[in-house]
Design an enzyme around this catalytic site. Structure first.
Site, PDB file in Angstrom:
ATOM      1  N   ASP A  41       0.775  -1.255  -0.034  1.00 11.56           N
ATOM      2  CA  ASP A  41       0.181   0.017   0.121  1.00 11.56           C
ATOM      3  C   ASP A  41       1.123   1.197  -0.122  1.00 11.56           C
ATOM      4  OD1 ASP A  41       0.982  -0.165   2.571  1.00 11.56           O
ATOM      5  OD2 ASP A  41      -0.931   0.141   3.468  1.00 11.56           O
ATOM      6  N   HIS A 244      24.004   3.822 -19.315  1.00 15.61           N
ATOM      7  CA  HIS A 244      22.840   4.046 -18.376  1.00 15.61           C
ATOM      8  C   HIS A 244      23.075   3.316 -16.971  1.00 15.61           C
ATOM      9  CE1 HIS A 244      20.151   4.917 -22.037  1.00 15.61           C
ATOM     10  NE2 HIS A 244      20.817   6.132 -21.662  1.00 15.61           N
ATOM     11  N   ASP A 261      26.607  11.732 -14.897  1.00 18.54           N
ATOM     12  CA  ASP A 261      25.724  12.257 -15.586  1.00 18.54           C
ATOM     13  C   ASP A 261      24.382  12.484 -14.594  1.00 18.54           C
ATOM     14  OD1 ASP A 261      23.585  12.671 -17.478  1.00 18.54           O
ATOM     15  OD2 ASP A 261      24.498  11.044 -18.693  1.00 18.54           O
ATOM     16  N   ASP A 272      20.672  18.531 -17.653  1.00 18.30           N
ATOM     17  CA  ASP A 272      21.314  17.329 -18.014  1.00 18.30           C
ATOM     18  C   ASP A 272      22.694  17.644 -18.377  1.00 18.30           C
ATOM     19  OD1 ASP A 272      21.916  14.846 -18.840  1.00 18.30           O
ATOM     20  OD2 ASP A 272      20.445  14.691 -20.586  1.00 18.30           O
ATOM     21  N   HIS A 351      26.654   6.488 -29.265  1.00 18.35           N
ATOM     22  CA  HIS A 351      25.231   7.100 -29.096  1.00 18.35           C
ATOM     23  C   HIS A 351      25.347   8.598 -30.000  1.00 18.35           C
ATOM     24  CE1 HIS A 351      27.227   9.987 -26.258  1.00 18.35           C
ATOM     25  NE2 HIS A 351      27.584   8.858 -25.804  1.00 18.35           N
ATOM     26  N   HIS A 355      20.015  15.467 -27.634  1.00 20.45           N
ATOM     27  CA  HIS A 355      18.592  15.159 -27.578  1.00 20.45           C
ATOM     28  C   HIS A 355      17.947  16.558 -27.069  1.00 20.45           C
ATOM     29  CE1 HIS A 355      18.772  14.899 -23.323  1.00 20.45           C
ATOM     30  NE2 HIS A 355      19.950  13.994 -23.634  1.00 20.45           N
ATOM     31  N   HIS A 362      14.906  13.596 -22.114  1.00 21.03           N
ATOM     32  CA  HIS A 362      14.763  13.107 -23.503  1.00 21.03           C
ATOM     33  C   HIS A 362      13.310  13.854 -23.920  1.00 21.03           C
ATOM     34  CE1 HIS A 362      17.611   9.654 -23.357  1.00 21.03           C
ATOM     35  NE2 HIS A 362      18.210  10.967 -22.838  1.00 21.03           N
ATOM     36  N   GLU A 385      26.496  15.943 -26.111  1.00 15.52           N
ATOM     37  CA  GLU A 385      27.091  15.055 -25.076  1.00 15.52           C
ATOM     38  C   GLU A 385      27.954  14.015 -25.895  1.00 15.52           C
ATOM     39  OE1 GLU A 385      24.561  12.135 -23.344  1.00 15.52           O
ATOM     40  OE2 GLU A 385      22.841  13.090 -24.316  1.00 15.52           O
ATOM     41  N   TYR A 389      34.124   5.380 -25.102  1.00 16.29           N
ATOM     42  CA  TYR A 389      34.162   4.457 -24.158  1.00 16.29           C
ATOM     43  C   TYR A 389      35.165   3.323 -24.607  1.00 16.29           C
ATOM     44  CZ  TYR A 389      30.160   7.460 -23.590  1.00 16.29           C
ATOM     45  OH  TYR A 389      29.202   8.389 -23.711  1.00 16.29           O
ATOM     46  N   ARG A 407      32.552  11.194 -20.996  1.00 19.35           N
ATOM     47  CA  ARG A 407      31.517  11.996 -21.694  1.00 19.35           C
ATOM     48  C   ARG A 407      31.441  13.208 -21.255  1.00 19.35           C
ATOM     49  NH1 ARG A 407      27.824   8.507 -21.040  1.00 19.35           N
ATOM     50  NH2 ARG A 407      26.569   9.223 -19.265  1.00 19.35           N
ATOM     51  N   GLU A 409      28.916  16.876 -21.453  1.00 22.02           N
ATOM     52  CA  GLU A 409      27.377  17.026 -21.884  1.00 22.02           C
ATOM     53  C   GLU A 409      27.023  18.446 -21.358  1.00 22.02           C
ATOM     54  OE1 GLU A 409      22.934  15.183 -21.859  1.00 22.02           O
ATOM     55  OE2 GLU A 409      24.450  14.511 -20.480  1.00 22.02           O
TER      56      GLU A 409
END
Length: 440
Positions: A41, A244, A261, A272, A351, A355, A362, A385, A389, A407, A409
């Site tokens: 609950d 991620h 990040d 971001d 990547h 974005h 996003h 960004e 890697y 990275r 960004e």
């Protein structure tokens, strides 16, 4: 934050623009986000649906916005929970229908319990329904039920809608272009995020856990009335190569890079930011080489961030820069043309370069129109960004390169004469990062 009067004006302007785009024979239906049960609950912290928030500024669940262009008795109608002192003693205050009119500027408001009786009558006589069909299966069924009640009255002269149209075709384009008020809120989210990243870099030391750095970030967010815009990524060592990564349970060892990040959400708007820094305060030769390369790639992309340039031009510029740099470092073989044609760079640059950014990290908005990359326009906000890697188990490169992930960004507003980096205050270059950490 905006004043309450300015906020109401902004919300009303958005609703009018959406109704004008939909036309007089339309009806637009936007439900609030449902609550989600975490266990038994208890619920996950509630976060309002971005479209609903954009049009209402209403943070409560169990609500539905209905826009009826041209309706003489009021075009903007909110169904919401009634005031209930007993429940408010458990869950907190409610605005109620009266508050929705007086504080949010709705034309009319009704108890959510009455929606089954009222909404079919609002559907009757409208030709088009704009709605996010398929996003909420339970609400889809309710809407179909209301529509069927109107259809059942056709022999008595009722006129049910004949078209269902995707709401996003209209609303996404409105949300893509940020107003001056929205940009001010996004700048505030960016400023909070800059302070948070600095706090994490200053706290970094060999032996610190990733979750300790996450705590430094999110303490700053909360101290300024913000919250994480998404699950903060704090990756030390080879964890920086996991795009991620969110476990944040590892420990930073001496000599590791740390990739963070993370961004604040303020008044619904996201920042971001990504920075990569040496936990010991000094980059190694290889770490600096990759960091410098990613900085160069970001600078190349930023040169394309101006009105009239295709969105994809930013990625192409960054990709070419990374490819050329990896060839110079001996991490790729061949010519630049060969590497770009064969897609060899995707092995290390996995990547796209950015974005849209806004109420969602996003954010909504088309990237292509009629098959072609859309052109950048003033009022759009993008992230830029680039990253490189190199997996810890990549046996094709010398051991000194393995397990390095970088990275960088930033959040970028397209302006009439170019761009403005909303997150420019945060140290970016290797020298700037080292100086910040030395000062700590």
């Amino acid at each position: 934050m905006l004043s309450s009067a300015r906020w109401r004006q902004l919300l009303a302007r958005r609703r009018r623009a959406l109704m004008q785009a939909a036309g007089d024979e339309a009806i637009l239906i936007v439900p609030a986000a449902p609550e989600r049960i975490r266990s038994h609950d208890t619920h996950y912290p509630y976060r309002q649906d971005s479209d609903f928030w954009y049009l209402t500024g209403f943070a409560e669940p169990e609500a539905v916005l209905v826009l009826v262009p041209g309706r003489r008795h009021g075009e903007a109608i909110l169904f919401c929970r009634e005031r209930d002192p007993e429940r408010e003693g458990w869950d907190g205050p409610r605005l109620g229908p009266e508050g929705a009119v007086s504080q949010l500027g709705m034309d009319d408001a009704y108890p959510i319990a009455d929606i089954d009786d009222i909404l079919p009558g609002l559907l009757e006589g409208r030709r088009r329904v704009y709605y996010h069909l398929g996003r909420d299966a339970a609400f889809d069924l309710k809407l179909i039920g209301w529509l069927n009640r109107v259809r059942a009255q056709v022999r008595r002269g009722a006129q049910p809608p004949h078209e269902f149209l995707e709401l996003g075709h209209l609303l996404d384009e409105l949300r893509l272009f940020k107003s001056a008020d929205e940009i001010a809120l996004m700048q505030r989210a960016a400023d909070i995020s800059v302070e948070a990243h600095r706090a994490a870099m200053r706290a970094a030391r060999p032996g610190i856990h990733e979750y300790e750095l996450q705590a430094e970030l999110e303490y700053v967010f909360r101290r300024h009335g913000a919250q994480p815009a998404y699950a903060s990524i704090v990756g030390a060592g080879a964890h920086a190569c996991i795009l991620h990564y969110s476990a944040n349970t590892g420990k930073a060892r001496a000599g590791d890079l740390v990739l963070i990040d993370a961004g604040a959400e303020y008044a619904g708007y996201a920042a971001d930011i990504t920075r990569t820094f040496p936990v010991s305060g000094r980059f190694s030769r290889e770490q600096r080489a990759l960091h410098d390369l990613v900085c160069q790639a970001q600078a190349a992309a930023l040169e394309q961030a101006r009105p009239g340039v295709p969105y994809e031009a930013m990625h192409r510029a960054a990709l070419a820069t990374v490819a050329e740099g990896l060839l110079s470092l001996g991490l790729l073989q061949g010519t630049l043309a060969q590497v770009l044609e064969n897609g060899d760079c995707s092995r290390y640059y996995r990547h796209k370069t950015g974005h849209w950014l806004g109420l969602d990290v996003h954010d909504v908005g088309e990237y292509r129109i009629d098959g072609a990359s859309r052109l950048l326009e003033p009022g759009m906000v993008v992230t830029i960004e680039p990253g490189v890697y190199i997996g810890a188990d990549d046996a094709s490169v010398p051991p000194r390169w393995r397990g390095l992930g970088v990275r960088i960004e930033d959040d970028v507003l397209i302006t009439r004469d170019g761009h403005r980096v909303l997150t420019a205050a945060l140290e970016r270059s290797a020298d700037e990062v080292e100086a910040l950490m030395a000062g700590a």
